[in-house]
Scaffold this motif. Sequence first.
Motif, mmCIF file in Angstrom:
data_model
loop_
_atom_site.group_PDB
_atom_site.id
_atom_site.type_symbol
_atom_site.label_atom_id
_atom_site.label_comp_id
_atom_site.label_asym_id
_atom_site.label_seq_id
_atom_site.Cartn_x
_atom_site.Cartn_y
_atom_site.Cartn_z
ATOM 1 N N GLU A 28 0.844 -1.184 0.000
ATOM 2 C CA GLU A 28 0.000 0.000 0.000
ATOM 3 C C GLU A 28 0.885 1.242 0.000
ATOM 4 N N PRO A 29 0.585 2.238 -0.812
ATOM 5 C CA PRO A 29 1.383 3.478 -0.800
ATOM 6 C C PRO A 29 1.391 4.102 0.592
ATOM 7 N N ILE A 30 2.536 4.597 1.019
ATOM 8 C CA ILE A 30 2.650 5.161 2.356
ATOM 9 C C ILE A 30 1.712 6.340 2.536
ATOM 10 N N GLU A 31 1.406 7.055 1.453
ATOM 11 C CA GLU A 31 0.473 8.187 1.541
ATOM 12 C C GLU A 31 -0.921 7.713 1.957
ATOM 13 N N ASP A 32 -1.321 6.541 1.468
ATOM 14 C CA ASP A 32 -2.632 5.989 1.835
ATOM 15 C C ASP A 32 -2.639 5.564 3.301
ATOM 16 N N SER A 33 -1.564 4.951 3.738
ATOM 17 C CA SER A 33 -1.465 4.529 5.138
ATOM 18 C C SER A 33 -1.518 5.731 6.068
ATOM 19 N N LYS A 34 -0.777 6.760 5.712
ATOM 20 C CA LYS A 34 -0.730 7.960 6.537
ATOM 21 C C LYS A 34 -2.086 8.653 6.584
ATOM 22 N N ALA A 35 -2.769 8.720 5.441
ATOM 23 C CA ALA A 35 -4.081 9.373 5.398
ATOM 24 C C ALA A 35 -5.080 8.629 6.286
ATOM 25 N N ARG A 36 -5.025 7.306 6.279
ATOM 26 C CA ARG A 36 -5.946 6.524 7.099
ATOM 27 C C ARG A 36 -5.626 6.678 8.584
ATOM 28 N N PHE A 37 -4.339 6.769 8.911
ATOM 29 C CA PHE A 37 -3.947 6.979 10.305
ATOM 30 C C PHE A 37 -4.378 8.364 10.777
ATOM 31 N N ASP A 38 -4.176 9.372 9.950
ATOM 32 C CA ASP A 38 -4.523 10.745 10.325
ATOM 33 C C ASP A 38 -6.031 10.949 10.452
ATOM 34 N N ALA A 39 -6.810 10.108 9.778
ATOM 35 C CA ALA A 39 -8.261 10.300 9.736
ATOM 36 C C ALA A 39 -8.974 9.839 11.008
ATOM 37 N N VAL A 40 -8.281 9.065 11.850
ATOM 38 C CA VAL A 40 -8.934 8.561 13.056
ATOM 39 C C VAL A 40 -8.415 9.287 14.291
ATOM 40 N N GLY A 41 -9.234 9.254 15.333
ATOM 41 C CA GLY A 41 -8.821 9.813 16.616
ATOM 42 C C GLY A 41 -8.081 8.765 17.419
ATOM 43 N N GLY A 42 -8.302 8.768 18.713
ATOM 44 C CA GLY A 42 -7.699 7.741 19.561
ATOM 45 C C GLY A 42 -6.440 8.152 20.289
ATOM 46 N N ILE A 43 -6.055 9.446 20.178
ATOM 47 C CA ILE A 43 -4.835 9.887 20.860
ATOM 48 C C ILE A 43 -5.021 9.874 22.374
ATOM 49 N N ASP A 44 -6.122 10.444 22.847
ATOM 50 C CA ASP A 44 -6.360 10.472 24.297
ATOM 51 C C ASP A 44 -6.499 9.055 24.848
ATOM 52 N N GLU A 45 -7.206 8.211 24.105
ATOM 53 C CA GLU A 45 -7.364 6.821 24.530
ATOM 54 C C GLU A 45 -6.013 6.099 24.533
ATOM 55 N N GLY A 46 -5.193 6.435 23.552
ATOM 56 C CA GLY A 46 -3.858 5.849 23.498
ATOM 57 C C GLY A 46 -3.010 6.247 24.694
ATOM 58 N N ARG A 47 -3.057 7.528 25.065
ATOM 59 C CA ARG A 47 -2.310 7.996 26.229
ATOM 60 C C ARG A 47 -2.761 7.268 27.485
ATOM 61 N N ALA A 48 -4.051 7.103 27.633
ATOM 62 C CA ALA A 48 -4.578 6.431 28.818
ATOM 63 C C ALA A 48 -4.100 4.981 28.889
ATOM 64 N N TRP A 49 -4.119 4.297 27.755
ATOM 65 C CA TRP A 49 -3.677 2.895 27.734
ATOM 66 C C TRP A 49 -2.189 2.800 28.058
ATOM 67 N N LEU A 50 -1.401 3.687 27.489
ATOM 68 C CA LEU A 50 0.037 3.670 27.751
ATOM 69 C C LEU A 50 0.330 3.873 29.234
ATOM 70 N N LEU A 51 -0.343 4.840 29.850
ATOM 71 C CA LEU A 51 -0.136 5.108 31.273
ATOM 72 C C LEU A 51 -0.542 3.910 32.123
ATOM 73 N N GLU A 52 -1.629 3.249 31.736
ATOM 74 C CA GLU A 52 -2.076 2.062 32.477
ATOM 75 C C GLU A 52 -1.057 0.931 32.385
ATOM 76 N N ASN A 53 -0.235 0.951 31.342
ATOM 77 C CA ASN A 53 0.750 -0.108 31.133
ATOM 78 C C ASN A 53 2.179 0.367 31.409
ATOM 79 N N ASP A 54 2.295 1.385 32.268
ATOM 80 C CA ASP A 54 3.593 1.884 32.736
ATOM 81 C C ASP A 54 4.479 2.401 31.610
ATOM 82 N N ILE A 55 3.859 2.987 30.605
ATOM 83 C CA ILE A 55 4.586 3.596 29.491
ATOM 84 C C ILE A 55 4.278 5.089 29.500
ATOM 85 N N ASP A 56 5.307 5.911 29.577
ATOM 86 C CA ASP A 56 5.127 7.365 29.626
ATOM 87 C C ASP A 56 4.957 7.899 28.201
ATOM 88 N N PRO A 57 3.748 8.330 27.834
ATOM 89 C CA PRO A 57 3.530 8.805 26.461
ATOM 90 C C PRO A 57 4.325 10.065 26.125
#
Length: 245
Positions: A28-57
Amino acid sequence: MSEVSSISELWEDSHFLHWEAVEEKTREPIEDSKARFDAVGGIDEGRAWLLENDIDPDKLPFQPKLVRVAASRDFDLQHIENPCGRTVFEFDDEGIANAIVFPIIDHGQTIDFGILFIEDFEFCTVRQKAIWLGGDNIDGDEVRLHSCVSDWLEAGAEGCVYIDEQRRTPLKRLQSVDKILCNDIAWALEVWDWAFEADEAALERFEIDDTRDNIEAYFKAQAERRVISDTLNKKHAGRFNLVVA
């Protein structure tokens, strides 16, 4: 840093370059991968999961996202014009999240996206392009070689992780550093074998800080395997030719 004319020449041989060129046509072209990644949220949820697993975001040089990842064969997707049998990953921030997704950077460029499934910590990449996580850290006097993705994330993406399940010759990239730190003795010695052809002098580059129990268990298992292989080879000479790694 070791003096080498071009570290990539150690493993980017004609065979590697041929199949890399073949596989690049199906990716898959990297531009397509990047566009699909940029189109979704999940940053706040990601930070919360990382903190729960002892990973400092805040220590990470990127912002992982916690999203739902679904995998399909391109033959099953009508919008794929020229299907070739590759796996296509779709991201969704509305469904039940099942994976941490983050960009993979090498030589200063985003070349792929990593997917860490949170249920079993299985890891894969969107484009099957990346060979390393933290590849740009393989430089200078020393590097920390992690044995798994979660350890690398916990370390703030410092050091590197080898993620190519099919090839071992790219491990020779580690010849560009003078000291390799690793806390997994089995992985460190496997890397020494592949990256340095088990050269005794090169073993001095490794600083293995695994636990005493793990080190003793490793060598005990190796000794037991050697006894078994020697016994079988003697009892059935020429039949098994067993070799202990």
